[in-house]
Scaffold this active site. Structure first.
Site, PDB file in Angstrom:
ATOM      1  CG  HIS A  45      10.737  12.426   3.496  1.00 20.01           C
ATOM      2  ND1 HIS A  45       9.923  13.241   4.462  1.00 20.01           N
ATOM      3  CD2 HIS A  45      10.099  10.540   4.154  1.00 20.01           C
ATOM      4  CE1 HIS A  45       8.607  12.145   4.618  1.00 20.01           C
ATOM      5  NE2 HIS A  45       8.986  11.122   4.593  1.00 20.01           N
ATOM      6  CG  ASP A  49       9.138  16.427   4.946  1.00 22.89           C
ATOM      7  OD1 ASP A  49       8.111  15.854   6.009  1.00 22.89           O
ATOM      8  OD2 ASP A  49       9.966  15.984   4.168  1.00 22.89           O
TER       9      ASP A  49
HETATM   10  P1  NAI Z   1       0.760   1.233   1.127  1.00 23.93           P
HETATM   11  O1  NAI Z   1       1.188   0.810   1.929  1.00 23.93           O
HETATM   12  O2  NAI Z   1      -0.716   2.034   1.647  1.00 23.93           O
HETATM   13  O3  NAI Z   1       0.889   1.459  -0.232  1.00 23.93           O
HETATM   14  C1  NAI Z   1       2.062   0.744  -0.522  1.00 23.93           C
HETATM   15  C2  NAI Z   1       2.241  -0.043  -1.689  1.00 23.93           C
HETATM   16  O4  NAI Z   1       3.089  -0.171  -2.235  1.00 23.93           O
HETATM   17  C3  NAI Z   1       1.482  -1.538  -1.918  1.00 23.93           C
HETATM   18  O5  NAI Z   1      -0.038  -1.224  -2.759  1.00 23.93           O
HETATM   19  C4  NAI Z   1       2.448  -2.443  -2.505  1.00 23.93           C
HETATM   20  O6  NAI Z   1       2.047  -3.528  -1.929  1.00 23.93           O
HETATM   21  C5  NAI Z   1       3.179  -1.853  -2.884  1.00 23.93           C
HETATM   22  N1  NAI Z   1       4.706  -2.136  -2.988  1.00 23.93           N
HETATM   23  C6  NAI Z   1       5.237  -3.196  -1.994  1.00 23.93           C
HETATM   24  N2  NAI Z   1       6.533  -3.282  -2.409  1.00 23.93           N
HETATM   25  C7  NAI Z   1       6.046  -3.226  -4.065  1.00 23.93           C
HETATM   26  C8  NAI Z   1       7.206  -3.497  -5.239  1.00 23.93           C
HETATM   27  N3  NAI Z   1       8.389  -3.871  -4.857  1.00 23.93           N
HETATM   28  N4  NAI Z   1       6.986  -3.277  -6.082  1.00 23.93           N
HETATM   29  C9  NAI Z   1       5.870  -2.448  -6.217  1.00 23.93           C
HETATM   30  N5  NAI Z   1       5.174  -1.637  -5.246  1.00 23.93           N
HETATM   31  C10 NAI Z   1       4.939  -2.502  -4.037  1.00 23.93           C
HETATM   32  O7  NAI Z   1       1.794   2.602   1.368  1.00 23.93           O
HETATM   33  P2  NAI Z   1       1.185   4.418   1.221  1.00 23.93           P
HETATM   34  O8  NAI Z   1       0.642   5.632   2.422  1.00 23.93           O
HETATM   35  O9  NAI Z   1       0.972   4.821  -0.738  1.00 23.93           O
HETATM   36  O10 NAI Z   1       2.611   5.340   1.037  1.00 23.93           O
HETATM   37  C11 NAI Z   1       3.292   4.542   0.378  1.00 23.93           C
HETATM   38  C12 NAI Z   1       5.125   4.535   0.671  1.00 23.93           C
HETATM   39  O11 NAI Z   1       5.300   5.410   0.917  1.00 23.93           O
HETATM   40  C13 NAI Z   1       5.565   4.224   2.309  1.00 23.93           C
HETATM   41  O12 NAI Z   1       6.747   4.233   2.322  1.00 23.93           O
HETATM   42  C14 NAI Z   1       5.184   5.709   2.851  1.00 23.93           C
HETATM   43  O13 NAI Z   1       5.693   5.477   3.595  1.00 23.93           O
HETATM   44  C15 NAI Z   1       6.067   6.787   1.525  1.00 23.93           C
HETATM   45  N6  NAI Z   1       5.699   8.044   2.347  1.00 23.93           N
HETATM   46  C16 NAI Z   1       6.002   9.194   1.809  1.00 23.93           C
HETATM   47  C17 NAI Z   1       6.318  10.364   2.269  1.00 23.93           C
HETATM   48  C18 NAI Z   1       7.226  11.397   1.552  1.00 23.93           C
HETATM   49  O14 NAI Z   1       7.392  12.435   2.042  1.00 23.93           O
HETATM   50  N7  NAI Z   1       8.777  11.204   0.606  1.00 23.93           N
HETATM   51  C19 NAI Z   1       4.718  10.865   2.749  1.00 23.93           C
HETATM   52  C20 NAI Z   1       3.951   9.695   2.589  1.00 23.93           C
HETATM   53  C21 NAI Z   1       4.447   8.833   2.390  1.00 23.93           C
END
Ligand code: NAI
Length: 329
Positions: free
Chosen positions: A187, A159
Protein backbone atom coordinates in the site's frame (compact mmCIF):
# COMPACT_ATOMS: atom_id res chain seq x y z
CA UNK A 1 -29.93 -9.56 20.94
CA UNK A 2 -27.74 -12.42 22.02
CA UNK A 3 -24.27 -11.95 20.67
CA UNK A 4 -21.80 -9.19 21.50
CA UNK A 5 -18.80 -8.56 19.31
CA UNK A 6 -15.85 -6.69 20.78
CA UNK A 7 -14.08 -4.37 18.37
CA UNK A 8 -10.83 -2.58 19.16
CA UNK A 9 -10.00 0.53 17.17
CA UNK A 10 -6.64 2.24 17.67
CA UNK A 11 -5.93 5.85 16.73
CA UNK A 12 -9.56 6.29 17.67
CA UNK A 13 -9.40 10.07 18.06
CA UNK A 14 -7.94 10.42 14.56
CA UNK A 15 -9.58 11.35 11.28
CA UNK A 16 -10.02 7.88 9.79
CA UNK A 17 -11.53 6.51 12.99
CA UNK A 18 -13.91 9.47 13.16
CA UNK A 19 -15.42 8.41 9.83
CA UNK A 20 -15.49 4.74 10.86
CA UNK A 21 -16.75 4.43 14.42
CA UNK A 22 -20.43 5.28 13.94
CA UNK A 23 -20.64 2.82 11.05
CA UNK A 24 -19.15 0.06 13.24
CA UNK A 25 -21.58 0.85 16.04
CA UNK A 26 -24.68 1.23 13.91
CA UNK A 27 -25.41 -2.35 12.90
CA UNK A 28 -24.28 -1.75 9.31
CA UNK A 29 -21.29 -4.07 9.65
CA UNK A 30 -22.26 -6.74 12.17
CA UNK A 31 -26.00 -6.69 11.62
CA UNK A 32 -29.03 -5.56 13.63
CA UNK A 33 -28.98 -8.55 16.00
CA UNK A 34 -25.38 -8.21 17.17
CA UNK A 35 -24.29 -5.78 19.87
CA UNK A 36 -21.01 -4.00 19.40
CA UNK A 37 -18.65 -3.09 22.23
CA UNK A 38 -16.10 -0.55 21.04
CA UNK A 39 -12.73 -0.68 22.82
CA UNK A 40 -10.87 2.44 21.76
CA UNK A 41 -7.14 3.02 22.12
CA UNK A 42 -5.25 6.29 21.92
CA UNK A 43 -2.01 7.77 23.17
CA UNK A 44 -2.36 9.53 26.52
CA UNK A 45 -2.40 13.14 25.18
CA UNK A 46 -5.33 12.29 22.88
CA UNK A 47 -7.53 10.74 25.59
CA UNK A 48 -9.45 13.99 26.16
CA UNK A 49 -10.38 14.21 22.48
CA UNK A 50 -11.27 10.52 22.52
CA UNK A 51 -13.67 11.09 25.43
CA UNK A 52 -15.41 13.59 23.15
CA UNK A 53 -15.74 10.96 20.41
CA UNK A 54 -17.13 8.50 22.96
CA UNK A 55 -19.69 11.13 24.03
CA UNK A 56 -20.77 11.53 20.40
CA UNK A 57 -21.14 7.77 19.99
CA UNK A 58 -23.36 7.72 23.09
CA UNK A 59 -25.37 10.56 21.59
CA UNK A 60 -26.11 8.53 18.45
CA UNK A 61 -28.29 6.26 20.59
CA UNK A 62 -27.54 3.16 18.53
CA UNK A 63 -29.61 0.15 19.63
CA UNK A 64 -26.68 -2.03 18.60
CA UNK A 65 -24.04 -0.26 20.70
CA UNK A 66 -23.26 -2.13 23.90
CA UNK A 67 -20.80 0.49 25.15
CA UNK A 68 -17.60 2.37 24.51
CA UNK A 69 -14.39 1.83 26.50
CA UNK A 70 -11.55 4.31 26.22
CA UNK A 71 -7.95 3.56 27.13
CA UNK A 72 -4.29 4.33 26.51
CA UNK A 73 -3.28 0.78 27.47
CA UNK A 74 -3.24 -1.80 24.65
CA UNK A 75 -3.69 -4.64 27.17
CA UNK A 76 -7.01 -3.12 28.22
CA UNK A 77 -8.15 -2.06 24.75
CA UNK A 78 -7.46 -5.51 23.27
CA UNK A 79 -9.02 -7.50 26.11
CA UNK A 80 -11.28 -10.17 24.61
CA UNK A 81 -11.57 -8.47 21.21
CA UNK A 82 -12.93 -10.35 18.21
CA UNK A 83 -11.79 -7.66 15.78
CA UNK A 84 -8.79 -5.36 15.99
CA UNK A 85 -8.68 -2.44 13.58
CA UNK A 86 -5.26 -0.89 14.03
CA UNK A 87 -5.58 2.59 12.57
CA UNK A 88 -3.31 4.56 14.91
CA UNK A 89 0.21 5.30 13.78
CA UNK A 90 2.75 8.06 14.18
CA UNK A 91 2.58 10.57 11.32
CA UNK A 92 5.60 11.34 9.18
CA UNK A 93 7.09 14.65 10.30
CA UNK A 94 9.12 17.12 8.32
CA UNK A 95 12.66 15.95 7.68
CA UNK A 96 11.84 12.36 8.60
CA UNK A 97 13.08 9.65 6.25
CA UNK A 98 10.77 6.79 5.31
CA UNK A 99 13.17 4.52 7.23
CA UNK A 100 12.73 6.60 10.40
CA UNK A 101 8.96 6.34 10.07
CA UNK A 102 9.21 2.57 9.61
CA UNK A 103 11.25 2.28 12.79
CA UNK A 104 9.02 4.60 14.81
CA UNK A 105 5.82 2.87 13.81
CA UNK A 106 7.44 -0.54 13.95
CA UNK A 107 7.97 -0.06 17.70
CA UNK A 108 4.26 0.73 18.17
CA UNK A 109 3.32 -2.47 16.38
CA UNK A 110 5.75 -4.63 18.41
CA UNK A 111 3.80 -3.71 21.55
CA UNK A 112 0.40 -3.95 19.91
CA UNK A 113 1.18 -7.37 18.36
CA UNK A 114 2.29 -8.68 21.76
CA UNK A 115 -0.74 -7.20 23.51
CA UNK A 116 -3.12 -8.72 20.96
CA UNK A 117 -1.54 -12.15 21.37
CA UNK A 118 -1.92 -11.86 25.16
CA UNK A 119 -5.41 -10.47 25.37
CA UNK A 120 -7.50 -10.86 22.22
CA UNK A 121 -10.25 -13.47 21.85
CA UNK A 122 -9.22 -16.77 20.25
CA UNK A 123 -11.15 -15.87 17.08
CA UNK A 124 -9.60 -12.39 16.67
CA UNK A 125 -9.21 -10.99 13.16
CA UNK A 126 -6.85 -8.09 12.61
CA UNK A 127 -6.78 -5.31 10.03
CA UNK A 128 -3.84 -2.89 9.97
CA UNK A 129 -4.65 0.49 8.43
CA UNK A 130 -1.94 2.68 9.99
CA UNK A 131 0.93 3.28 7.58
CA UNK A 132 3.20 1.84 6.39
CA UNK A 133 0.48 -0.77 6.83
CA UNK A 134 2.07 -3.82 5.18
CA UNK A 135 5.22 -3.59 7.24
CA UNK A 136 3.39 -2.57 10.42
CA UNK A 137 1.33 -5.74 9.93
CA UNK A 138 4.52 -7.77 9.47
CA UNK A 139 5.92 -6.42 12.75
CA UNK A 140 2.66 -7.01 14.67
CA UNK A 141 2.28 -10.54 13.29
CA UNK A 142 5.87 -11.54 14.08
CA UNK A 143 5.44 -10.23 17.64
CA UNK A 144 1.96 -11.70 18.07
CA UNK A 145 2.61 -15.15 16.72
CA UNK A 146 0.19 -16.90 19.07
CA UNK A 147 -2.47 -15.52 16.73
CA UNK A 148 -2.63 -17.72 13.60
CA UNK A 149 -1.02 -16.17 10.51
CA UNK A 150 -4.26 -16.20 8.52
CA UNK A 151 -6.00 -13.75 10.89
CA UNK A 152 -3.72 -10.84 9.97
CA UNK A 153 -4.32 -8.43 7.12
CA UNK A 154 -3.29 -4.96 6.00
CA UNK A 155 -5.55 -2.64 4.05
CA UNK A 156 -5.39 -2.39 0.27
CA UNK A 157 -9.17 -2.13 -0.04
CA UNK A 158 -9.16 1.65 -0.42
CA UNK A 159 -6.77 1.31 -3.38
CA UNK A 160 -9.01 -1.47 -4.73
CA UNK A 161 -12.08 0.74 -4.53
CA UNK A 162 -10.19 3.60 -6.19
CA UNK A 163 -9.20 1.29 -9.06
CA UNK A 164 -12.78 0.02 -9.50
CA UNK A 165 -14.10 3.57 -9.67
CA UNK A 166 -11.42 4.76 -12.13
CA UNK A 167 -12.02 1.81 -14.51
CA UNK A 168 -15.81 2.25 -14.31
CA UNK A 169 -15.53 5.97 -15.10
CA UNK A 170 -13.27 5.37 -18.08
CA UNK A 171 -15.53 2.62 -19.47
CA UNK A 172 -18.70 4.61 -18.75
CA UNK A 173 -20.24 1.80 -16.69
CA UNK A 174 -21.51 1.63 -13.08
CA UNK A 175 -18.97 0.62 -10.44
CA UNK A 176 -20.84 -2.66 -9.98
CA UNK A 177 -19.91 -3.74 -13.52
CA UNK A 178 -16.22 -3.85 -12.60
CA UNK A 179 -14.87 -7.02 -10.97
CA UNK A 180 -11.68 -9.02 -10.43
CA UNK A 181 -9.53 -5.99 -9.66
CA UNK A 182 -6.37 -6.60 -7.63
CA UNK A 183 -3.98 -4.33 -5.80
CA UNK A 184 -0.72 -6.27 -5.75
CA UNK A 185 2.07 -5.62 -3.26
CA UNK A 186 2.55 -2.64 -1.01
CA UNK A 187 0.00 0.00 0.00
CA UNK A 188 2.28 2.70 -1.37
CA UNK A 189 2.94 4.29 -4.70
CA UNK A 190 4.70 1.10 -5.89
CA UNK A 191 1.46 -0.92 -5.69
CA UNK A 192 0.28 -2.53 -8.91
CA UNK A 193 -3.42 -1.91 -9.59
CA UNK A 194 -3.93 -4.82 -11.98
CA UNK A 195 -6.13 -4.01 -14.96
CA UNK A 196 -4.85 -7.03 -16.92
CA UNK A 197 -6.92 -9.53 -14.91
CA UNK A 198 -9.82 -7.14 -14.19
CA UNK A 199 -13.22 -7.58 -15.78
CA UNK A 200 -15.91 -5.20 -16.94
CA UNK A 201 -19.35 -6.71 -17.46
CA UNK A 202 -17.77 -10.15 -16.96
CA UNK A 203 -15.30 -9.72 -19.84
CA UNK A 204 -11.64 -8.64 -19.77
CA UNK A 205 -11.46 -4.94 -18.89
CA UNK A 206 -9.02 -4.51 -21.78
CA UNK A 207 -11.87 -5.34 -24.21
CA UNK A 208 -13.88 -2.34 -22.92
CA UNK A 209 -10.89 -0.05 -22.41
CA UNK A 210 -8.71 -0.64 -25.44
CA UNK A 211 -6.45 2.35 -24.80
CA UNK A 212 -3.51 0.45 -23.32
CA UNK A 213 -1.45 3.65 -23.05
CA UNK A 214 -4.15 5.14 -20.77
CA UNK A 215 -4.20 2.00 -18.63
CA UNK A 216 -0.42 1.93 -18.19
CA UNK A 217 0.44 5.61 -18.08
CA UNK A 218 -2.66 7.23 -16.57
CA UNK A 219 -4.71 4.64 -14.65
CA UNK A 220 -1.84 2.94 -12.80
CA UNK A 221 -0.12 6.12 -11.55
CA UNK A 222 -3.48 7.76 -10.77
CA UNK A 223 -4.44 4.91 -8.42
CA UNK A 224 -0.93 4.77 -6.94
CA UNK A 225 -0.95 8.49 -6.10
CA UNK A 226 -4.65 9.08 -5.46
CA UNK A 227 -4.04 9.75 -1.75
CA UNK A 228 -1.74 12.68 -2.59
CA UNK A 229 -4.29 14.02 -5.10
CA UNK A 230 -7.00 14.03 -2.41
CA UNK A 231 -4.70 15.81 0.04
CA UNK A 232 -3.94 18.44 -2.64
CA UNK A 233 -7.64 19.00 -3.37
CA UNK A 234 -9.07 18.76 0.13
CA UNK A 235 -6.16 20.03 2.16
CA UNK A 236 -6.61 16.96 4.35
CA UNK A 237 -6.02 13.25 3.86
CA UNK A 238 -8.58 10.80 2.50
CA UNK A 239 -10.11 9.83 5.83
CA UNK A 240 -13.67 9.20 4.65
CA UNK A 241 -12.69 6.82 1.85
CA UNK A 242 -10.05 5.15 4.04
CA UNK A 243 -12.67 4.49 6.70
CA UNK A 244 -14.98 3.17 4.00
CA UNK A 245 -12.21 0.85 2.79
CA UNK A 246 -11.80 -0.57 6.28
CA UNK A 247 -15.56 -1.03 6.68
CA UNK A 248 -15.72 -2.78 3.28
CA UNK A 249 -12.79 -5.02 4.27
CA UNK A 250 -14.55 -6.18 7.44
CA UNK A 251 -17.93 -6.57 5.71
CA UNK A 252 -16.44 -8.69 2.94
CA UNK A 253 -14.51 -10.79 5.46
CA UNK A 254 -17.80 -11.48 7.25
CA UNK A 255 -20.07 -11.97 4.23
CA UNK A 256 -17.64 -13.52 1.75
CA UNK A 257 -16.58 -12.49 -1.73
CA UNK A 258 -19.05 -12.83 -4.60
CA UNK A 259 -18.86 -16.00 -6.71
CA UNK A 260 -16.26 -15.59 -9.46
CA UNK A 261 -14.92 -12.35 -7.98
CA UNK A 262 -12.28 -11.52 -5.41
CA UNK A 263 -11.16 -8.52 -3.41
CA UNK A 264 -7.78 -7.06 -2.52
CA UNK A 265 -6.14 -7.64 0.84
CA UNK A 266 -2.56 -7.71 2.00
CA UNK A 267 -1.97 -10.97 3.85
CA UNK A 268 0.95 -13.04 5.17
CA UNK A 269 2.39 -14.65 2.05
CA UNK A 270 2.77 -18.40 1.91
CA UNK A 271 5.05 -17.94 -1.13
CA UNK A 272 2.33 -17.33 -3.72
CA UNK A 273 3.51 -15.66 -6.96
CA UNK A 274 7.17 -15.94 -5.96
CA UNK A 275 6.83 -13.66 -2.93
CA UNK A 276 8.99 -14.85 0.01
CA UNK A 277 6.82 -16.55 2.63
CA UNK A 278 6.11 -14.37 5.65
CA UNK A 279 6.05 -11.03 3.82
CA UNK A 280 2.78 -9.05 4.02
CA UNK A 281 1.85 -8.71 0.35
CA UNK A 282 -1.27 -7.41 -1.40
CA UNK A 283 -3.01 -10.21 -3.28
CA UNK A 284 -6.34 -11.07 -4.87
CA UNK A 285 -8.22 -12.80 -2.06
CA UNK A 286 -11.47 -14.67 -1.56
CA UNK A 287 -13.26 -15.63 1.63
CA UNK A 288 -16.45 -17.41 2.60
CA UNK A 289 -18.44 -16.58 5.72
CA UNK A 290 -15.58 -15.26 7.81
CA UNK A 291 -13.08 -17.97 6.84
CA UNK A 292 -9.43 -16.91 6.42
CA UNK A 293 -8.51 -15.03 3.24
CA UNK A 294 -7.52 -17.39 0.42
CA UNK A 295 -5.07 -16.05 -2.15
CA UNK A 296 -6.36 -16.60 -5.68
CA UNK A 297 -3.67 -18.55 -7.48
CA UNK A 298 -2.89 -19.09 -11.15
CA UNK A 299 -3.38 -15.55 -12.47
CA UNK A 300 -1.02 -14.61 -15.29
CA UNK A 301 0.95 -11.39 -15.67
CA UNK A 302 2.29 -9.90 -18.87
CA UNK A 303 5.70 -8.19 -19.07
CA UNK A 304 4.25 -4.89 -17.75
CA UNK A 305 2.61 -6.64 -14.78
CA UNK A 306 5.72 -8.72 -13.99
CA UNK A 307 7.84 -5.57 -13.87
CA UNK A 308 5.34 -3.82 -11.55
CA UNK A 309 5.26 -6.84 -9.21
CA UNK A 310 9.05 -6.84 -9.04
CA UNK A 311 9.14 -3.14 -8.11
CA UNK A 312 6.63 -3.41 -5.28
CA UNK A 313 8.20 -6.63 -3.96
CA UNK A 314 11.61 -4.95 -3.87
CA UNK A 315 10.17 -2.08 -1.84
CA UNK A 316 8.57 -4.44 0.66
CA UNK A 317 11.83 -6.37 1.08
CA UNK A 318 13.60 -3.06 1.76
CA UNK A 319 10.95 -2.17 4.34
CA UNK A 320 11.37 -5.58 5.97
CA UNK A 321 15.11 -4.99 6.14
CA UNK A 322 14.57 -1.57 7.76
CA UNK A 323 12.63 -3.15 10.65
CA UNK A 324 14.62 -6.38 10.97
CA UNK A 325 15.61 -5.65 14.59
CA UNK A 326 11.90 -5.67 15.47
CA UNK A 327 11.20 -9.10 13.96
CA UNK A 328 11.75 -12.02 16.31
CA UNK A 329 12.67 -15.17 14.36
P1 NAI B 1 -4.62 10.97 12.33
O1 NAI B 1 -3.27 11.57 12.56
O2 NAI B 1 -5.81 11.84 12.21
O3 NAI B 1 -4.92 9.91 13.48
C1 NAI B 1 -3.98 8.99 13.94
C2 NAI B 1 -4.26 8.77 15.40
O4 NAI B 1 -3.42 7.71 15.84
C3 NAI B 1 -3.94 10.00 16.26
O5 NAI B 1 -5.09 10.37 16.98
C4 NAI B 1 -2.81 9.52 17.16
O6 NAI B 1 -2.88 10.08 18.46
C5 NAI B 1 -3.07 8.02 17.17
N1 NAI B 1 -1.90 7.23 17.57
C6 NAI B 1 -0.60 7.47 17.34
N2 NAI B 1 0.15 6.54 17.94
C7 NAI B 1 -0.70 5.68 18.55
C8 NAI B 1 -0.52 4.52 19.35
N3 NAI B 1 0.71 4.06 19.65
N4 NAI B 1 -1.61 3.89 19.81
C9 NAI B 1 -2.84 4.35 19.55
N5 NAI B 1 -3.08 5.47 18.81
C10 NAI B 1 -2.01 6.11 18.32
O7 NAI B 1 -4.45 10.06 11.03
P2 NAI B 1 -5.59 9.41 10.15
O8 NAI B 1 -5.88 10.30 9.00
O9 NAI B 1 -6.71 8.96 11.02
O10 NAI B 1 -4.81 8.15 9.57
C11 NAI B 1 -4.49 7.07 10.42
C12 NAI B 1 -3.50 6.15 9.74
O11 NAI B 1 -4.11 5.50 8.64
C13 NAI B 1 -2.27 6.87 9.17
O12 NAI B 1 -1.12 6.10 9.44
C14 NAI B 1 -2.55 6.91 7.70
O13 NAI B 1 -1.36 7.00 6.94
C15 NAI B 1 -3.25 5.58 7.52
N6 NAI B 1 -4.04 5.43 6.31
C16 NAI B 1 -4.00 4.22 5.68
C17 NAI B 1 -4.72 4.01 4.54
C18 NAI B 1 -4.68 2.69 3.84
O14 NAI B 1 -5.28 2.62 2.76
N7 NAI B 1 -4.05 1.65 4.35
C19 NAI B 1 -5.53 5.09 3.97
C20 NAI B 1 -5.55 6.31 4.74
C21 NAI B 1 -4.84 6.45 5.89
Amino acid sequence: MSKTVRVAVTGAAGQVAYSMLARLASGEVFGPDVKVRLQLLEITPALGALEGVAMELDDCGFATLDGVDVSDDPLKAFDGVNWALLVGAAPRKQGMERKDLLGLNGKIFVGQGQALARRAASDVRVLIVGNPCNTNCLVAYKNGKDIPHDRWSAMTRLDHNRAVSALAKKAGVPNGAVSNVTIWGNHSNTQFPDFTNAKIGGKPATESITDRAWLEATFVPAVQTRGAAVIKARGLSSALSAANGAIDHVKTWLAGTAAGDWTSSAVISKGEYGVPAGLVFGYPCTTTNGSPWQVVEGLKHDAFGKERLKITLTELLEEQDAVKELLPS
